[in-house]
Design a protein around this motif. Structure first.
Motif, PDB file in Angstrom:
ATOM      1  N   ASP A  21      11.320  14.654  22.261  1.00 10.92           N
ATOM      2  CA  ASP A  21      11.585  16.074  22.019  1.00 10.92           C
ATOM      3  C   ASP A  21      12.602  16.185  20.876  1.00 10.92           C
ATOM      4  OD1 ASP A  21      14.060  15.494  23.037  1.00 10.92           O
ATOM      5  OD2 ASP A  21      13.847  16.681  24.862  1.00 10.92           O
ATOM      6  N   TYR A  22      13.018  17.406  20.574  1.00  9.81           N
ATOM      7  CA  TYR A  22      13.896  17.631  19.412  1.00  9.81           C
ATOM      8  C   TYR A  22      15.192  16.817  19.489  1.00  9.81           C
ATOM      9  CZ  TYR A  22      15.967  20.767  22.822  1.00  9.81           C
ATOM     10  OH  TYR A  22      16.536  21.286  23.954  1.00  9.81           O
ATOM     11  N   LEU A  23      15.738  16.675  20.715  1.00  2.00           N
ATOM     12  CA  LEU A  23      17.000  15.948  20.851  1.00  2.00           C
ATOM     13  C   LEU A  23      16.784  14.443  20.671  1.00  2.00           C
ATOM     14  CD1 LEU A  23      19.772  17.076  21.178  1.00  2.00           C
ATOM     15  CD2 LEU A  23      19.577  16.844  23.656  1.00  2.00           C
ATOM     16  N   ASP A  24      15.651  13.933  21.184  1.00  3.18           N
ATOM     17  CA  ASP A  24      15.320  12.513  20.962  1.00  3.18           C
ATOM     18  C   ASP A  24      15.212  12.244  19.458  1.00  3.18           C
ATOM     19  OD1 ASP A  24      15.014  12.063  23.721  1.00  3.18           O
ATOM     20  OD2 ASP A  24      12.931  12.756  23.656  1.00  3.18           O
ATOM     21  N   TRP A  28      17.499   9.676  17.449  1.00  2.00           N
ATOM     22  CA  TRP A  28      16.879   8.595  16.680  1.00  2.00           C
ATOM     23  C   TRP A  28      17.389   8.629  15.229  1.00  2.00           C
ATOM     24  CZ3 TRP A  28      13.948   8.984  12.242  1.00  2.00           C
ATOM     25  CH2 TRP A  28      13.393   7.787  11.786  1.00  2.00           C
ATOM     26  N   ALA A  29      17.428   9.830  14.664  1.00  5.08           N
ATOM     27  CA  ALA A  29      17.809   9.966  13.248  1.00  5.08           C
ATOM     28  C   ALA A  29      19.230   9.457  13.007  1.00  5.08           C
ATOM     29  CB  ALA A  29      17.687  11.428  12.816  1.00  5.08           C
ATOM     30  N   TYR A  30      20.154   9.818  13.886  1.00  2.00           N
ATOM     31  CA  TYR A  30      21.540   9.380  13.649  1.00  2.00           C
ATOM     32  C   TYR A  30      21.739   7.908  13.991  1.00  2.00           C
ATOM     33  CZ  TYR A  30      22.982  13.874  12.025  1.00  2.00           C
ATOM     34  OH  TYR A  30      23.112  15.000  11.250  1.00  2.00           O
ATOM     35  N   GLN A  31      20.939   7.379  14.937  1.00  4.18           N
ATOM     36  CA  GLN A  31      21.022   5.930  15.202  1.00  4.18           C
ATOM     37  C   GLN A  31      20.457   5.149  14.018  1.00  4.18           C
ATOM     38  OE1 GLN A  31      18.951   5.302  18.890  1.00  4.18           O
ATOM     39  NE2 GLN A  31      20.709   6.023  20.052  1.00  4.18           N
ATOM     40  N   GLU A  32      19.377   5.660  13.485  1.00  9.30           N
ATOM     41  CA  GLU A  32      18.683   4.967  12.394  1.00  9.30           C
ATOM     42  C   GLU A  32      19.498   4.996  11.092  1.00  9.30           C
ATOM     43  OE1 GLU A  32      15.780   3.496  12.836  1.00  9.30           O
ATOM     44  OE2 GLU A  32      15.069   3.129  10.802  1.00  9.30           O
ATOM     45  N   TYR A  33      20.054   6.170  10.778  1.00 11.46           N
ATOM     46  CA  TYR A  33      20.658   6.336   9.448  1.00 11.46           C
ATOM     47  C   TYR A  33      22.179   6.403   9.446  1.00 11.46           C
ATOM     48  CZ  TYR A  33      15.823   7.220   8.291  1.00 11.46           C
ATOM     49  OH  TYR A  33      14.465   7.078   8.152  1.00 11.46           O
ATOM     50  N   GLN A  34      22.781   6.514  10.626  1.00 11.82           N
ATOM     51  CA  GLN A  34      24.254   6.559  10.729  1.00 11.82           C
ATOM     52  C   GLN A  34      24.838   7.586   9.754  1.00 11.82           C
ATOM     53  OE1 GLN A  34      26.003   4.010  12.780  1.00 11.82           O
ATOM     54  NE2 GLN A  34      24.002   3.545  13.629  1.00 11.82           N
ATOM     55  N   ASP A  35      25.530   7.054   8.736  1.00 18.45           N
ATOM     56  CA  ASP A  35      26.201   7.932   7.773  1.00 18.45           C
ATOM     57  C   ASP A  35      25.310   8.282   6.586  1.00 18.45           C
ATOM     58  OD1 ASP A  35      28.497   9.292   7.309  1.00 18.45           O
ATOM     59  OD2 ASP A  35      29.342   7.767   5.971  1.00 18.45           O
ATOM     60  N   GLU A  36      24.068   7.794   6.615  1.00 14.23           N
ATOM     61  CA  GLU A  36      23.203   7.980   5.440  1.00 14.23           C
ATOM     62  C   GLU A  36      22.140   9.046   5.678  1.00 14.23           C
ATOM     63  OE1 GLU A  36      22.825   4.046   2.971  1.00 14.23           O
ATOM     64  OE2 GLU A  36      22.462   3.610   5.085  1.00 14.23           O
ATOM     65  N   ILE A  37      22.499  10.027   6.463  1.00  9.30           N
ATOM     66  CA  ILE A  37      21.599  11.167   6.666  1.00  9.30           C
ATOM     67  C   ILE A  37      22.409  12.448   6.529  1.00  9.30           C
ATOM     68  CG2 ILE A  37      21.845  11.078   9.202  1.00  9.30           C
ATOM     69  CD1 ILE A  37      18.833  12.016   9.263  1.00  9.30           C
ATOM     70  N   VAL A  38      21.796  13.433   5.911  1.00 12.27           N
ATOM     71  CA  VAL A  38      22.478  14.687   5.604  1.00 12.27           C
ATOM     72  C   VAL A  38      21.633  15.833   6.135  1.00 12.27           C
ATOM     73  CG1 VAL A  38      23.056  16.206   3.655  1.00 12.27           C
ATOM     74  CG2 VAL A  38      23.518  13.770   3.497  1.00 12.27           C
ATOM     75  N   TYR A  39      22.276  16.818   6.710  1.00 15.74           N
ATOM     76  CA  TYR A  39      21.534  18.022   7.093  1.00 15.74           C
ATOM     77  C   TYR A  39      21.712  19.079   6.006  1.00 15.74           C
ATOM     78  CZ  TYR A  39      20.380  22.412   9.402  1.00 15.74           C
ATOM     79  OH  TYR A  39      19.855  23.648   9.670  1.00 15.74           O
ATOM     80  N   ALA A  40      20.621  19.508   5.381  1.00 14.54           N
ATOM     81  CA  ALA A  40      20.679  20.572   4.370  1.00 14.54           C
ATOM     82  C   ALA A  40      20.460  21.895   5.087  1.00 14.54           C
ATOM     83  CB  ALA A  40      19.616  20.342   3.307  1.00 14.54           C
ATOM     84  N   CYS A  41      21.548  22.612   5.282  1.00 15.45           N
ATOM     85  CA  CYS A  41      21.516  23.810   6.135  1.00 15.45           C
ATOM     86  C   CYS A  41      21.548  25.082   5.298  1.00 15.45           C
ATOM     87  CB  CYS A  41      22.741  23.777   7.055  1.00 15.45           C
ATOM     88  SG  CYS A  41      22.779  25.146   8.216  1.00 15.45           S
ATOM     89  N   TYR A 155       7.742  15.557  12.910  1.00 19.39           N
ATOM     90  CA  TYR A 155       9.153  15.253  13.191  1.00 19.39           C
ATOM     91  C   TYR A 155       9.746  14.370  12.082  1.00 19.39           C
ATOM     92  CZ  TYR A 155       9.334  16.862  18.115  1.00 19.39           C
ATOM     93  OH  TYR A 155       9.358  17.608  19.265  1.00 19.39           O
ATOM     94  N   ILE A 156       8.969  13.365  11.686  1.00 18.62           N
ATOM     95  CA  ILE A 156       9.454  12.425  10.662  1.00 18.62           C
ATOM     96  C   ILE A 156       8.460  12.461   9.505  1.00 18.62           C
ATOM     97  CG2 ILE A 156      10.091  10.018  10.195  1.00 18.62           C
ATOM     98  CD1 ILE A 156      10.386   9.708  13.276  1.00 18.62           C
ATOM     99  N   LYS A 166      12.337  12.831   5.604  1.00 13.46           N
ATOM    100  CA  LYS A 166      12.770  14.179   6.025  1.00 13.46           C
ATOM    101  C   LYS A 166      12.511  14.324   7.520  1.00 13.46           C
ATOM    102  CE  LYS A 166      10.587  17.943   4.508  1.00 13.46           C
ATOM    103  NZ  LYS A 166      10.226  19.040   3.605  1.00 13.46           N
ATOM    104  N   VAL A 167      13.555  14.620   8.259  1.00 14.32           N
ATOM    105  CA  VAL A 167      13.468  14.728   9.718  1.00 14.32           C
ATOM    106  C   VAL A 167      13.550  16.210  10.097  1.00 14.32           C
ATOM    107  CG1 VAL A 167      14.557  14.033  11.892  1.00 14.32           C
ATOM    108  CG2 VAL A 167      14.616  12.488   9.916  1.00 14.32           C
ATOM    109  N   CYS A 168      12.572  16.659  10.869  1.00 16.03           N
ATOM    110  CA  CYS A 168      12.493  18.083  11.215  1.00 16.03           C
ATOM    111  C   CYS A 168      12.408  18.240  12.745  1.00 16.03           C
ATOM    112  CB  CYS A 168      11.274  18.718  10.551  1.00 16.03           C
ATOM    113  SG  CYS A 168      11.255  18.553   8.763  1.00 16.03           S
TER     114      CYS A 168
END
Ligand code: SF4
Length: 233
Positions: A21-24, A28-41, A155-156, A166-168
């Motif tokens: 689901d959305y939380l999974d 996953w995204a933060y485990q996979e990318y740690q500090d190398e993911i950005v949310y463009a809000c 999602y991915i 891009k993670v949605c």
């Protein structure tokens, strides 16, 4: 790490087999990318929901806002409110290299009226490219029901435009789900949504509408343009 140049269909299929689901997806995204993911809000209603969800997964997540210099005062006020509510999130306002004065001098006054694609390119696409320079992936609040062009979002996603993943997480959420979450959690949101603006972007290109069923209505009204160019391949 799953990256644009190491796109792995089998790995994604195996992740999807667990019916995340959305939380999974966010975890996953933060485990996979740690500090190398950005949310463009964009700080629309989806943005507020995602910020709240992200803050539960990574309190120090990196968030960027494409500050074109043309947003409504209400949007800037909302951003300040969000910064106070989630002080540990790293919210970065990214501005285009060209000031509005330079843009008017070089391309004519009110470029958004005669060449909105160029205006979006300079004030949104290029700044996002810069904002994602050190990232392997980014998060977006796209929802499938928003428009035909967004209806096949996964999602991915392999994002060829920015050469990232891009993670949605919100693809299955409806407008009603979004507003229910906001109300249940008493989250702040842009007051313009209650004044006929289902979607809020730059002030010159966003108009109020009488029928709010179309969640993208009012953006670039009167033009065939429906996207700012961030989500086109
Ligand atoms: Fe320019 Fe309008 Fe695009 Fe904003 S939404 S960058 S004002 S064309």
């Amino acid at each position: 790490m799953l990256t644009h140049d190491k796109w792995d269909e089998k790995r994604i299929a195996s992740f999807m087999n667990n019916q995340p689901d959305y939380l999974d997806v966010l975890k996953w995204a933060y485990q996979e990318y740690q500090d190398e993911i950005v949310y463009a809000c964009s700080f629309g209603v989806e943005g507020i929901v995602l910020i709240d969800l992200i803050s539960k997964v990574n309190k120090e997540a990196k968030i960027i806002f494409l500050d074109t210099g043309l947003h409504f005062p209400e949007t800037y006020e909302l951003i300040e409110e969000v910064k106070n509510r989630y002080p540990s999130l790293k919210i970065n306002m990214i501005k285009p290299k060209n000031s509005l004065e330079d843009q008017a001098k070089w391309y004519g006054e009110e470029l958004w009226k005669h060449n909105p694609n160029l205006c979006c390119h300079m004030r949104k696409v290029v700044p996002l490219q810069e904002g994602l320079a050190d990232a392997k992936a980014w998060i977006s609040g796209l929802r499938r029901e928003q428009s035909l062009s967004r209806s096949k979002t996964e999602y991915i996603n392999k994002d060829d435009k920015f050469q990232k993943i891009k993670v949605c997480p919100l693809i299955h959420w409806t407008s009603e789900d979004i507003m229910t979450y906001i109300q249940l959690n008493k989250l702040p949101y842009n007051p313009l949504h209650d004044k006929g603006y289902p979607s809020i972007g730059c002030a010159p290109c966003t108009k109020p509408v009488s029928d709010q069923k179309d969640s993208r209505a009012g953006r670039w009204a009167g033009l065939s343009k429906t996207e700012c160019g961030l989500h086109e391949s």
